[in-house]
Design an enzyme around this catalytic site. Structure first.
Site, PDB file in Angstrom:
ATOM      1  N   GLU A  60       0.712  -1.289  -0.054  1.00 53.78           N
ATOM      2  CA  GLU A  60       0.141   0.007  -0.191  1.00 53.78           C
ATOM      3  C   GLU A  60       0.780   1.437   0.037  1.00 53.78           C
ATOM      4  O   GLU A  60       0.186   2.325  -0.639  1.00 53.78           O
ATOM      5  CB  GLU A  60      -0.865   0.049   1.227  1.00 53.78           C
ATOM      6  CG  GLU A  60      -2.093  -1.041   1.217  1.00 53.78           C
ATOM      7  CD  GLU A  60      -1.701  -2.466   1.385  1.00 53.78           C
ATOM      8  OE1 GLU A  60      -0.353  -2.613   2.049  1.00 53.78           O
ATOM      9  OE2 GLU A  60      -2.256  -3.541   1.209  1.00 53.78           O
ATOM     10  N   HIS A 129     -10.873  -4.731   9.658  1.00 47.55           N
ATOM     11  CA  HIS A 129     -11.468  -4.532   8.208  1.00 47.55           C
ATOM     12  C   HIS A 129     -12.725  -3.976   8.176  1.00 47.55           C
ATOM     13  O   HIS A 129     -13.624  -4.107   7.297  1.00 47.55           O
ATOM     14  CB  HIS A 129     -11.627  -5.935   7.616  1.00 47.55           C
ATOM     15  CG  HIS A 129     -10.359  -6.576   7.362  1.00 47.55           C
ATOM     16  ND1 HIS A 129      -9.433  -7.298   8.054  1.00 47.55           N
ATOM     17  CD2 HIS A 129      -9.754  -6.769   6.041  1.00 47.55           C
ATOM     18  CE1 HIS A 129      -8.445  -7.721   7.365  1.00 47.55           C
ATOM     19  NE2 HIS A 129      -8.679  -7.509   6.143  1.00 47.55           N
TER      20      HIS A 129
END
Ligand code: TPP
Lengths: 327, 327
Positions: A60, A129
């Site tokens: 990322e 998440h």
């Protein structure tokens, strides 16, 4: 008019933008044959090929930083993060680089990039998440923050985000993906910074974002049966924020509830509430402003606890009755 | 026996039947989870380690009880190998209070800090520095324990891998980085996501040993990890051990597996690590067929009982929601 799901509307916006502008490309993990973690880019690699639908390693920091570099040099990258929680790993590039470059360089150079990412709870993916971290990004000058709640808005706002010359964080709520609305086939743009009145009413204003717009609409339908008329405002973009539409609504209804899924403490609801408190609408208030937000707890796995951690339709109904003193 | 099996010296005392049992437990645990997930009785998502039993069991078999592990999103096997009770693991997946995380963590966050399982992790690459930090404690307090850090090929492309391995290497921390290379990070083939053949080659950049082992051969795993653990325990610093293996199932729930072929799947299924261990043990006269069948049946029964245990366990109450945020 035809209906699309929110997910399809996002995909359509991406495809249309890519067809008309070669500078637009997408990068992210598993966005190729897999079609992205939620299937948004499914089928796109067949049309656009792996050069423009660029599958990346699980990196990322590199993905976001590469997007900054590409944007600064003339491309219009769209990066997909599989879950908005992973923004933490892209944070340096978004906060210290993307957000600041234009200003630090005295207005020379621009960073036209979009970071798209699914946010929110309700899928049982638990604490790492399921977060709603939009307030973090809204806090940073130089970033724009978009949170569409409907398919129609998602398509139009995504076009505006891609056309924008600034870094834009585009939050897609996972529970919105399957919701449907009428979406025109042709391209259209919804300006960033323009709220939408999702429902008109006279007794109380509810400002809601993302999935909470849908919950507020359900609550409003219930309240209507008891003769309570609710106006629902969806700001759609937190930065820029359409304060005017909210102020006008509060002047009309004299009552304000703000509801978002993100943790209430330090959340964006505080910003909206204080904006009203600082405005001319303050004098119109007949009751204290109410904020509904997530409890200050990581999102738990167990489905009942997961629901209890964030506002539900019943909470909105109760809040409205309370603010109207009608228990 | 030592000759044929090529076991490191300290492994001779290993309970080889116990290894087979653990591998069956993992296999059946994962299959049950898959089944209940499909039935909608398990919430969220799951990442199954069917096919990867040997790397979990072989790595942990060479540890002492006091040693610690960090695990990944695909962590059920590591937890079982580290001695977790399958009852409490299954209960966690059912969101019950008797689960390892009282139903709050779910599949991706099973931990048992007291037993040296520092946790599965929903963040790819989240375990690297945590493992290094735990190893730092061991070094600073002269506790003598070693930390095993499990990670995937995909995770080795995260910045956190490079930063943690470098740090562990310059500080000579007692940690072993064990890569379970199952050929894919979600849909990304390892060979397209890095420009080296082996993750283990990356060790060279940090001046530490890197070794490739057959991840479907529990003894080869024990050998490789055993040497690395010994080195770590002697204060010589970290290593990377890469176990080449394969996950039989998709990455998680909604994986159409378009990125790989049936033939490839079949090829790897033929290398079933459990069948392989069983055959060797029987060939070597260490186990009779009947004993092997009994081990399998026992494991199956334990997993079935774990489902009963989980179903009979209480759900958390809403009062539990806000507990355990702060110590
Ligand atoms: C920081 C971060 N990025 C992306 C993901 C989504 N994700 C979960 S597992 C996974 C693949 C991991 O691949 P690998 O490390 O090889 O482990 P494997 O799944 O093969 O066991 C991805 C991309 C995540 N959980 N965390």
């Amino acid at each position: 008019m035809r209906e699309l799901t929110y997910l399809e509307a996002v995909r359509e916006a991406l495809s249309q933008e890519m067809r008309q502008n070669d500078d637009v490309f997408i990068l992210g993990e598993d966005i190729g044959v897999y079609g992205g973690a939620f299937g948004v880019t499914r089928g796109m690699i067949e049309e656009f090929g792996p050069e423009r639908i660029r599958n990346t390693p699980i990196s990322e920091a590199a993905i976001s930083g590469t997007a900054v570099g590409a944007a600064l040099t003339g491309m219009r990258p769209i990066l997909e993060l599989q879950f908005s929680d992973f923004i933490t790993i892209a944070m340096d590039n978004m906060v210290n680089q993307a957000a600041k470059i234009r200003y630090m360089y005295g207005g020379k150079g621009k960073v036209p990039m979009v970071l798209r990412t699914p946010a929110g709870s309700g899928t049982g993916a638990a604490a790492q998440h399921s977060q709603s971290l939009e307030a973090w990004m809204a806090h940073v000058p130089g970033l724009k923050v978009v949170q569409p709640s409907t398919a129609y808005d998602a398509k139009g706002l995504l076009k505006a985000a891609i056309d924008d010359d600034n870094p834009v964080i585009f939050y897609e709520h996972k529970l919105c993906y399957k919701t449907k609305s009428e979406v025109p086939e042709e391209q259209y743009s919804i300006p960033l910074g323009k709220a939408d009145i999702k429902r008109e009413g006279t007794d109380v204003t509810i400002v809601a974002t993302a999935i909470m717009v849908h919950k507020a609409l359900e609550a409003a339908a219930e309240l209507e049966k008891e003769g309570i008329s609710v106006e629902i405002i969806d700001p759609r973009t937190l930065v820029p924020l359409d304060t005017e539409t909210i102020i006008q609504s509060v002047k009309k209804t004299s009552r304000l509830i703000v509801v978002h899924e993100a943790v209430k403490r330090g959340g964006f609801g505080g910003e909206i509430a204080s904006t009203i408190a600082e405005s001319e609408a303050f004098d119109y208030l007949d009751a204290p402003i109410k904020r509904l937000g997530g409890k200050a707890v990581p999102i738990p796995y167990n489905p009942e606890l997961e629901k209890a951690a964030v506002p539900q339709v019943g909470d909105i109904v109760s809040a409205a009755k309370e603010i109207l003193n009608r228990q | 026996m030592t000759q044929t099996l090529n076991l490191p010296p300290h492994v001779q005392e290993t309970d080889l039947a116990g290894l087979l049992k653990q591998m069956w437990q993992i296999r059946y645990f994962e299959e049950k989870v898959d089944e209940f997930f499909a039935k909608g009785m398990i919430h969220g998502t799951t990442h199954l380690a069917v096919g990867q039993e040997a790397s979990a069991v072989g790595s942990i078999a060479v540890l002492e009880d006091r040693d610690k592990i960090t695990s990944t999103h695909r962590g059920h096997g590591h937890c079982i190998a580290k001695g977790a009770e399958v009852n409490r693991m299954m209960a966690e997946l059912f969101g019950r209070t008797t689960g390892y995380c009282k139903g709050k963590g779910g599949s991706m966050h099973i931990a048992d800090v007291e037993q040296g399982n520092l946790g599965a992790n929903g963040i790819v690459g989240g375990g690297f520095s945590i493992a290094a930090g735990a190893a730092l404690t061991s070094q600073m307090r002269k506790e003598g324990y070693v930390v095993l850090c499990f990670f995937g090929d995909g995770a080795s492309n995260e910045g956190s891998f490079h930063e943690a391995v470098n740090l562990a290497s310059i500080w000579k921390l007692p940690v072993v980085f064990i890569c379970e290379n199952n050929q894919y990070g979600m849909s990304g083939p390892a060979k397209e996501m890095m420009n080296v053949e082996d993750v283990a080659q990356r060790a060279e950049a940090y001046g530490i040993p890197g070794k490739v082992v057959d991840g479907n051969d529990v003894f080869d795993v024990m050998n490789g990890v055993g040497q690395a653990v010994e080195r770590a325990r002697n204060g010589e610093g970290p290593s990377i051990v890469e176990a080449k293996t394969y996950r039989w199932k998709g990455h998680s729930k909604s994986d159409a597996k378009k990125y790989r072929t049936r033939e490839e799947e079949q090829e790897w299924r033929a290398k079933d690590p459990i069948a392989r261990l069983r055959d060797v043990l029987i060939q070597e006269g260490l186990l009779t067929e009947e004993e092997a069948d009994q081990i399998k049946a026992d494991a199956k029964k334990e997993i079935e009982e774990s489902v009963e245990f989980a179903k009979d366990s209480p759900m958390p109450t809403l009062d539990d929601l806000m507990e355990d945020i702060y110590a």
